[in-house]
Design a protein around this motif. Sequence first.
Motif, short mmCIF file in Angstrom:
data_model
loop_
_atom_site.label_atom_id
_atom_site.label_comp_id
_atom_site.label_asym_id
_atom_site.label_seq_id
_atom_site.Cartn_x
_atom_site.Cartn_y
_atom_site.Cartn_z
N PHE A 56 0.89 -1.16 0.00
CA PHE A 56 0.00 0.00 0.00
C PHE A 56 0.93 1.21 0.00
CE2 PHE A 56 -2.81 -3.32 0.93
CZ PHE A 56 -4.12 -2.87 0.84
N ALA A 57 1.21 1.72 -1.20
CA ALA A 57 2.32 2.66 -1.39
C ALA A 57 1.85 4.08 -1.65
CB ALA A 57 3.19 2.20 -2.55
N PRO A 58 2.35 5.06 -0.90
CA PRO A 58 2.13 6.46 -1.25
C PRO A 58 2.85 6.78 -2.55
CG PRO A 58 3.71 6.28 0.54
CD PRO A 58 3.19 4.91 0.30
N PRO A 59 2.56 7.91 -3.18
CA PRO A 59 3.01 8.15 -4.56
C PRO A 59 4.51 8.09 -4.80
CG PRO A 59 2.01 10.11 -3.59
CD PRO A 59 1.68 8.98 -2.70
N GLY A 60 5.31 8.64 -3.89
CA GLY A 60 6.76 8.61 -4.10
C GLY A 60 7.31 7.20 -4.10
N LEU A 61 6.91 6.41 -3.11
CA LEU A 61 7.35 5.02 -3.03
C LEU A 61 6.82 4.22 -4.21
CD1 LEU A 61 6.92 4.16 0.76
CD2 LEU A 61 9.06 4.52 -0.48
N ALA A 62 5.58 4.50 -4.59
CA ALA A 62 4.99 3.78 -5.71
C ALA A 62 5.78 4.02 -6.99
CB ALA A 62 3.53 4.21 -5.90
N THR A 63 6.21 5.24 -7.20
CA THR A 63 6.98 5.58 -8.41
C THR A 63 8.27 4.77 -8.47
OG1 THR A 63 6.09 7.82 -8.40
CG2 THR A 63 8.06 7.45 -9.71
N ILE A 64 9.01 4.72 -7.37
CA ILE A 64 10.26 3.96 -7.33
C ILE A 64 10.00 2.48 -7.50
CG2 ILE A 64 12.28 3.40 -5.94
CD1 ILE A 64 12.14 6.30 -6.93
N ALA A 65 8.98 1.98 -6.81
CA ALA A 65 8.67 0.55 -6.89
C ALA A 65 8.32 0.13 -8.31
CB ALA A 65 7.53 0.21 -5.93
N MET A 66 7.56 0.97 -9.01
CA MET A 66 7.14 0.64 -10.36
C MET A 66 8.27 0.79 -11.38
SD MET A 66 3.22 2.08 -10.70
CE MET A 66 3.59 3.77 -10.18
N THR A 67 9.01 1.89 -11.31
CA THR A 67 10.00 2.18 -12.34
C THR A 67 11.31 1.44 -12.14
OG1 THR A 67 10.77 4.15 -11.13
CG2 THR A 67 9.03 4.47 -12.78
N GLU A 68 11.66 1.09 -10.90
CA GLU A 68 12.95 0.47 -10.63
C GLU A 68 12.87 -1.00 -10.26
OE1 GLU A 68 15.60 2.31 -7.96
OE2 GLU A 68 15.66 4.21 -9.04
N HIS A 69 11.76 -1.38 -9.65
CA HIS A 69 11.72 -2.73 -9.07
C HIS A 69 10.59 -3.59 -9.62
CE1 HIS A 69 14.83 -1.33 -6.38
NE2 HIS A 69 14.07 -0.30 -6.04
N GLY A 70 9.93 -3.12 -10.66
CA GLY A 70 8.99 -3.95 -11.39
C GLY A 70 7.66 -4.22 -10.72
N TYR A 71 7.35 -3.51 -9.64
CA TYR A 71 6.06 -3.71 -8.99
C TYR A 71 4.94 -3.26 -9.93
CZ TYR A 71 7.66 -5.07 -4.33
OH TYR A 71 8.19 -5.76 -3.27
N ILE A 72 3.82 -3.96 -9.86
CA ILE A 72 2.70 -3.72 -10.77
C ILE A 72 1.55 -3.05 -10.02
CG2 ILE A 72 1.01 -4.85 -12.30
CD1 ILE A 72 3.11 -7.20 -12.40
N PRO A 73 1.05 -1.92 -10.52
CA PRO A 73 -0.07 -1.26 -9.85
C PRO A 73 -1.38 -1.97 -10.10
CG PRO A 73 0.52 -0.06 -11.83
CD PRO A 73 1.54 -1.17 -11.69
N LEU A 74 -2.18 -2.12 -9.06
CA LEU A 74 -3.46 -2.81 -9.18
C LEU A 74 -4.64 -1.87 -9.03
CD1 LEU A 74 -2.77 -6.03 -7.05
CD2 LEU A 74 -2.54 -5.74 -9.52
N LEU A 75 -4.64 -1.09 -7.96
CA LEU A 75 -5.77 -0.22 -7.65
C LEU A 75 -5.28 1.03 -6.95
CD1 LEU A 75 -8.24 -2.90 -6.18
CD2 LEU A 75 -8.50 -1.73 -8.38
N PRO A 76 -6.03 2.12 -7.03
CA PRO A 76 -5.63 3.33 -6.31
C PRO A 76 -5.97 3.25 -4.83
CG PRO A 76 -7.69 3.71 -7.44
CD PRO A 76 -7.25 2.32 -7.83
N LEU A 77 -5.19 3.95 -4.04
CA LEU A 77 -5.54 4.16 -2.64
C LEU A 77 -6.49 5.34 -2.56
CD1 LEU A 77 -2.08 3.82 -0.84
CD2 LEU A 77 -3.81 2.06 -1.22
N GLU A 78 -7.28 5.36 -1.51
CA GLU A 78 -8.09 6.55 -1.27
C GLU A 78 -7.12 7.69 -1.01
OE1 GLU A 78 -10.69 5.79 1.97
OE2 GLU A 78 -12.16 4.71 0.74
#
Length: 256
Positions: A56-78
Motif C-alpha cells: 500500500f504505497a504512497p506516490p513517491g514510493l509507488a513511483t520507485i517501486a514501479m519504475t525500478e523494481h517492477g512492482y505492478i499497480p493494481l488499484l488506487p488508494l483513497e
Amino acid sequence: MIGTLSYGQGNEIINQYQTFTSYLEKQTRSLVELEPAFNEKKALERIRSQAWSLVFAPPGLATIAMTEHGYIPLLPLEGIGNLRSVIVVRQDSPFQTLKALADQTIALGQIGSATGYYFPIFNLYGLTIDKIFFLSTPKAILESVAQGKAVAGSLSLEEFKTYQSQFPFGTFRLLFTDTHNVPPGVVLIAPSISAHRTEEILQILNDTPSAIANEAGFVPHSPVPDYTYMISVVERVRNIFPETTQFSTENVRLYK
C-alpha cells in the motif's frame, strides 16, 4: 507479506488493516502478515528486496517501486484529490520567496517521499543550499523549522494541516505551494507473483466488501492513477541531485 508506510502510528496502523488481512487470508487461503515501515528509507529497503508481496504505497514510493523494481499497480488508494507539496517557514521568518532560501539550511523528507523530497527539490532547482536535513517524518520536519535548526521545511499540505496543531498557534506560515497535484498512492503487487496469482488477487481486491476496503484505504474497481508527471519529476530530481542515505548534506548545488 503486506507492506505499508506508517509514521510511528504503531497499533493504529495494525488495527486499520486487521479486518482486511483477515479477509485476505480467508480468500487466498494463506497466511497474511502486515509489516509497517516507519519511514521511507525502511520501506524502500523492503521494496528493493521484494520482501513485500503487496504494498500500500504512497506516490513517491509507488513511483520507485514501479519504475525500478517492477512492482505492478493494481488499484488506487483513497487519496486527497488535490494533494500538494508545500514549503513552510516560521511565521517570523524574513523569507518571502523560494529564491531567498539560497545558502540557507532546509529540512526535507527522505528519499521516496513525493511531497517531502522529490517535489521540493524539483522546485528548488537552480539554487545552492547550505545544508539539507533529511528527516524521517513530517512532524520532525516541522520541529526543525520551529526550533530554528532549518529555515524552511517541506511536506504535504495535508500533513501540514494535521501536525501544525501540535505547535503553538501561528508558529508557521506557507512560503510556497506547488500547483501540481500529486497522484494518489496505489496498491502494488511484486513482480515475483505469477500472472495467474496476480489476476486472482486483483479479483479478490475488487470483490472486497466496501466497509473493509474503506478501512484499508483502497478503491476497488477503479483505474490506476496517471503517474506520468510524477515519474518525470523523480527522473529530473535524480539528474540534478544524486540520492544520498546520509542524514544531512552540505553545500548542495541543485543544478543539472
